[in-house]
Design a protein around this motif. Structure first.
Motif, PDB file in Angstrom:
ATOM      1  N   VAL A   1       0.854  -1.181   0.000  1.00  0.00           N
ATOM      2  CA  VAL A   1       0.000   0.000   0.000  1.00  0.00           C
ATOM      3  C   VAL A   1       0.894   1.236   0.000  1.00  0.00           C
ATOM      4  O   VAL A   1       1.667   1.455   0.940  1.00  0.00           O
ATOM      5  CB  VAL A   1      -0.942   0.018   1.225  1.00  0.00           C
ATOM      6  CG1 VAL A   1      -1.861   1.229   1.171  1.00  0.00           C
ATOM      7  CG2 VAL A   1      -1.741  -1.277   1.320  1.00  0.00           C
ATOM      8  N   GLU A   2       0.804   2.015  -1.067  1.00  0.00           N
ATOM      9  CA  GLU A   2       1.574   3.254  -1.147  1.00  0.00           C
ATOM     10  C   GLU A   2       1.114   4.223  -0.069  1.00  0.00           C
ATOM     11  O   GLU A   2      -0.012   4.123   0.433  1.00  0.00           O
ATOM     12  CB  GLU A   2       1.379   3.924  -2.507  1.00  0.00           C
ATOM     13  CG  GLU A   2       2.026   3.221  -3.662  1.00  0.00           C
ATOM     14  CD  GLU A   2       1.843   4.003  -4.945  1.00  0.00           C
ATOM     15  OE1 GLU A   2       2.166   5.220  -4.963  1.00  0.00           O
ATOM     16  OE2 GLU A   2       1.364   3.397  -5.928  1.00  0.00           O
ATOM     17  N   TYR A   3       1.943   5.212   0.229  1.00  0.00           N
ATOM     18  CA  TYR A   3       1.616   6.216   1.240  1.00  0.00           C
ATOM     19  C   TYR A   3       0.282   6.892   0.946  1.00  0.00           C
ATOM     20  O   TYR A   3      -0.503   7.128   1.848  1.00  0.00           O
ATOM     21  CB  TYR A   3       2.742   7.254   1.345  1.00  0.00           C
ATOM     22  CG  TYR A   3       2.460   8.322   2.367  1.00  0.00           C
ATOM     23  CD1 TYR A   3       2.533   8.015   3.725  1.00  0.00           C
ATOM     24  CD2 TYR A   3       2.106   9.604   1.984  1.00  0.00           C
ATOM     25  CE1 TYR A   3       2.263   8.984   4.679  1.00  0.00           C
ATOM     26  CE2 TYR A   3       1.839  10.576   2.931  1.00  0.00           C
ATOM     27  CZ  TYR A   3       1.915  10.260   4.277  1.00  0.00           C
ATOM     28  OH  TYR A   3       1.650  11.215   5.211  1.00  0.00           O
ATOM     29  N   GLY A   4      -0.031   7.134  -0.297  1.00  0.00           N
ATOM     30  CA  GLY A   4      -1.283   7.785  -0.677  1.00  0.00           C
ATOM     31  C   GLY A   4      -2.481   6.856  -0.697  1.00  0.00           C
ATOM     32  O   GLY A   4      -3.604   7.287  -0.933  1.00  0.00           O
ATOM     33  N   GLY A   5      -2.268   5.559  -0.460  1.00  0.00           N
ATOM     34  CA  GLY A   5      -3.370   4.611  -0.394  1.00  0.00           C
ATOM     35  C   GLY A   5      -3.508   3.674  -1.581  1.00  0.00           C
ATOM     36  O   GLY A   5      -4.287   2.717  -1.530  1.00  0.00           O
ATOM     37  N   THR A   6      -2.783   3.921  -2.658  1.00  0.00           N
ATOM     38  CA  THR A   6      -2.861   3.032  -3.820  1.00  0.00           C
ATOM     39  C   THR A   6      -2.306   1.662  -3.462  1.00  0.00           C
ATOM     40  O   THR A   6      -1.221   1.551  -2.889  1.00  0.00           O
ATOM     41  CB  THR A   6      -2.056   3.620  -5.003  1.00  0.00           C
ATOM     42  OG1 THR A   6      -2.563   4.918  -5.305  1.00  0.00           O
ATOM     43  CG2 THR A   6      -2.152   2.724  -6.225  1.00  0.00           C
ATOM     44  N   GLU A   7      -3.061   0.621  -3.797  1.00  0.00           N
ATOM     45  CA  GLU A   7      -2.660  -0.750  -3.483  1.00  0.00           C
ATOM     46  C   GLU A   7      -2.098  -1.443  -4.718  1.00  0.00           C
ATOM     47  O   GLU A   7      -2.595  -1.270  -5.823  1.00  0.00           O
ATOM     48  CB  GLU A   7      -3.850  -1.555  -2.954  1.00  0.00           C
ATOM     49  CG  GLU A   7      -4.346  -1.077  -1.620  1.00  0.00           C
ATOM     50  CD  GLU A   7      -5.431  -1.966  -1.039  1.00  0.00           C
ATOM     51  OE1 GLU A   7      -5.803  -2.991  -1.663  1.00  0.00           O
ATOM     52  OE2 GLU A   7      -5.913  -1.634   0.060  1.00  0.00           O
ATOM     53  N   HIS A   8      -1.066  -2.229  -4.477  1.00  0.00           N
ATOM     54  CA  HIS A   8      -0.467  -3.063  -5.512  1.00  0.00           C
ATOM     55  C   HIS A   8      -0.493  -4.491  -4.984  1.00  0.00           C
ATOM     56  O   HIS A   8       0.235  -4.820  -4.040  1.00  0.00           O
ATOM     57  CB  HIS A   8       0.982  -2.652  -5.785  1.00  0.00           C
ATOM     58  CG  HIS A   8       1.125  -1.233  -6.213  1.00  0.00           C
ATOM     59  ND1 HIS A   8       1.119  -0.850  -7.530  1.00  0.00           N
ATOM     60  CD2 HIS A   8       1.256  -0.096  -5.484  1.00  0.00           C
ATOM     61  CE1 HIS A   8       1.249   0.462  -7.603  1.00  0.00           C
ATOM     62  NE2 HIS A   8       1.329   0.948  -6.376  1.00  0.00           N
ATOM     63  N   VAL A   9      -1.331  -5.328  -5.564  1.00  0.00           N
ATOM     64  CA  VAL A   9      -1.405  -6.734  -5.173  1.00  0.00           C
ATOM     65  C   VAL A   9      -0.584  -7.511  -6.185  1.00  0.00           C
ATOM     66  O   VAL A   9      -0.891  -7.497  -7.384  1.00  0.00           O
ATOM     67  CB  VAL A   9      -2.862  -7.244  -5.138  1.00  0.00           C
ATOM     68  CG1 VAL A   9      -2.908  -8.697  -4.721  1.00  0.00           C
ATOM     69  CG2 VAL A   9      -3.703  -6.382  -4.197  1.00  0.00           C
ATOM     70  N   VAL A  10       0.483  -8.143  -5.714  1.00  0.00           N
ATOM     71  CA  VAL A  10       1.386  -8.829  -6.626  1.00  0.00           C
ATOM     72  C   VAL A  10       1.617 -10.266  -6.171  1.00  0.00           C
ATOM     73  O   VAL A  10       1.487 -10.588  -4.988  1.00  0.00           O
ATOM     74  CB  VAL A  10       2.731  -8.088  -6.770  1.00  0.00           C
ATOM     75  CG1 VAL A  10       2.528  -6.680  -7.298  1.00  0.00           C
ATOM     76  CG2 VAL A  10       3.478  -8.030  -5.462  1.00  0.00           C
ATOM     77  N   ASP A  11       1.962 -11.104  -7.134  1.00  0.00           N
ATOM     78  CA  ASP A  11       2.345 -12.482  -6.852  1.00  0.00           C
ATOM     79  C   ASP A  11       3.855 -12.530  -6.704  1.00  0.00           C
ATOM     80  O   ASP A  11       4.590 -12.062  -7.586  1.00  0.00           O
ATOM     81  CB  ASP A  11       1.913 -13.402  -7.990  1.00  0.00           C
ATOM     82  CG  ASP A  11       0.409 -13.562  -8.074  1.00  0.00           C
ATOM     83  OD1 ASP A  11      -0.223 -13.628  -7.005  1.00  0.00           O
ATOM     84  OD2 ASP A  11      -0.124 -13.614  -9.191  1.00  0.00           O
ATOM     85  N   VAL A  12       4.308 -13.097  -5.579  1.00  0.00           N
ATOM     86  CA  VAL A  12       5.737 -13.190  -5.308  1.00  0.00           C
ATOM     87  C   VAL A  12       6.067 -14.667  -5.081  1.00  0.00           C
ATOM     88  O   VAL A  12       5.397 -15.336  -4.297  1.00  0.00           O
ATOM     89  CB  VAL A  12       6.120 -12.356  -4.058  1.00  0.00           C
ATOM     90  CG1 VAL A  12       7.609 -12.431  -3.802  1.00  0.00           C
ATOM     91  CG2 VAL A  12       5.665 -10.906  -4.214  1.00  0.00           C
ATOM     92  N   PRO A  13       7.093 -15.178  -5.754  1.00  0.00           N
ATOM     93  CA  PRO A  13       7.465 -16.574  -5.549  1.00  0.00           C
ATOM     94  C   PRO A  13       7.983 -16.824  -4.134  1.00  0.00           C
ATOM     95  O   PRO A  13       8.713 -15.999  -3.575  1.00  0.00           O
ATOM     96  CB  PRO A  13       8.589 -16.807  -6.569  1.00  0.00           C
ATOM     97  CG  PRO A  13       8.509 -15.678  -7.536  1.00  0.00           C
ATOM     98  CD  PRO A  13       7.905 -14.531  -6.789  1.00  0.00           C
ATOM     99  N   ALA A  14       7.598 -17.945  -3.564  1.00  0.00           N
ATOM    100  CA  ALA A  14       8.146 -18.349  -2.260  1.00  0.00           C
ATOM    101  C   ALA A  14       9.662 -18.437  -2.397  1.00  0.00           C
ATOM    102  O   ALA A  14      10.187 -18.855  -3.429  1.00  0.00           O
ATOM    103  CB  ALA A  14       7.555 -19.682  -1.830  1.00  0.00           C
ATOM    104  N   GLY A  15      10.358 -18.008  -1.356  1.00  0.00           N
ATOM    105  CA  GLY A  15      11.811 -18.019  -1.359  1.00  0.00           C
ATOM    106  C   GLY A  15      12.420 -16.662  -1.641  1.00  0.00           C
ATOM    107  O   GLY A  15      13.552 -16.404  -1.256  1.00  0.00           O
ATOM    108  N   GLN A  16      11.684 -15.795  -2.323  1.00  0.00           N
ATOM    109  CA  GLN A  16      12.169 -14.440  -2.525  1.00  0.00           C
ATOM    110  C   GLN A  16      11.898 -13.630  -1.268  1.00  0.00           C
ATOM    111  O   GLN A  16      11.202 -14.081  -0.360  1.00  0.00           O
ATOM    112  CB  GLN A  16      11.467 -13.774  -3.712  1.00  0.00           C
ATOM    113  CG  GLN A  16      11.961 -14.207  -5.052  1.00  0.00           C
ATOM    114  CD  GLN A  16      11.496 -13.275  -6.167  1.00  0.00           C
ATOM    115  OE1 GLN A  16      10.597 -12.456  -5.991  1.00  0.00           O
ATOM    116  NE2 GLN A  16      12.106 -13.421  -7.330  1.00  0.00           N
TER     117      GLN A  16
END
Length: 107
Positions: free
Chosen positions: A7-22
């Protein structure tokens, strides 16, 4: 893949897929999430990947190690309960749904 919400400071959300292990930082960097600068590349040598962990997730994360705690002293407005460096949080299936909030700025 593990879903993480940045969640950016201004409230914008970024939902991302991240591989396990990273790391949570690598997930932000690889998905161009604004506000996660990661100047040291994940070496825990700066505080430019600082975030505030959503209260629902604080107890679910491993505790910060001493080096991370030391680096957090240089972060912008650190919170003794919620602040973490994303380079030090390894992604696992147990973190699916993690929410972190990016501070106003990085130092």
């Amino acid at each position: 893949m593990v879903k993480i919400t940045y969640v950016e400071y201004g409230g914008t959300e970024h939902v991302v897929d991240v591989p396990a292990g990273q790391s949570v930082m690598e997930g932000a960097r690889d998905n161009n999430v604004p506000g996660i600068e990661a100047d040291c590349g994940g070496a825990c040598a700066c505080s430019t990947c600082h975030v505030y962990v959503h209260p629902d997730w604080i107890e679910k994360l491993p505790s910060a190690e001493e080096l991370e705690e030391d680096m957090l002293e240089f972060a912008h407005e650190p919170d003794s309960t919620r602040s973490r460096l994303t380079c030090q949080i390894k992604v696992s299936e147990a973190l699916d749904g993690l929410v972190v909030e990016v501070p106003e700025r990085q130092i």
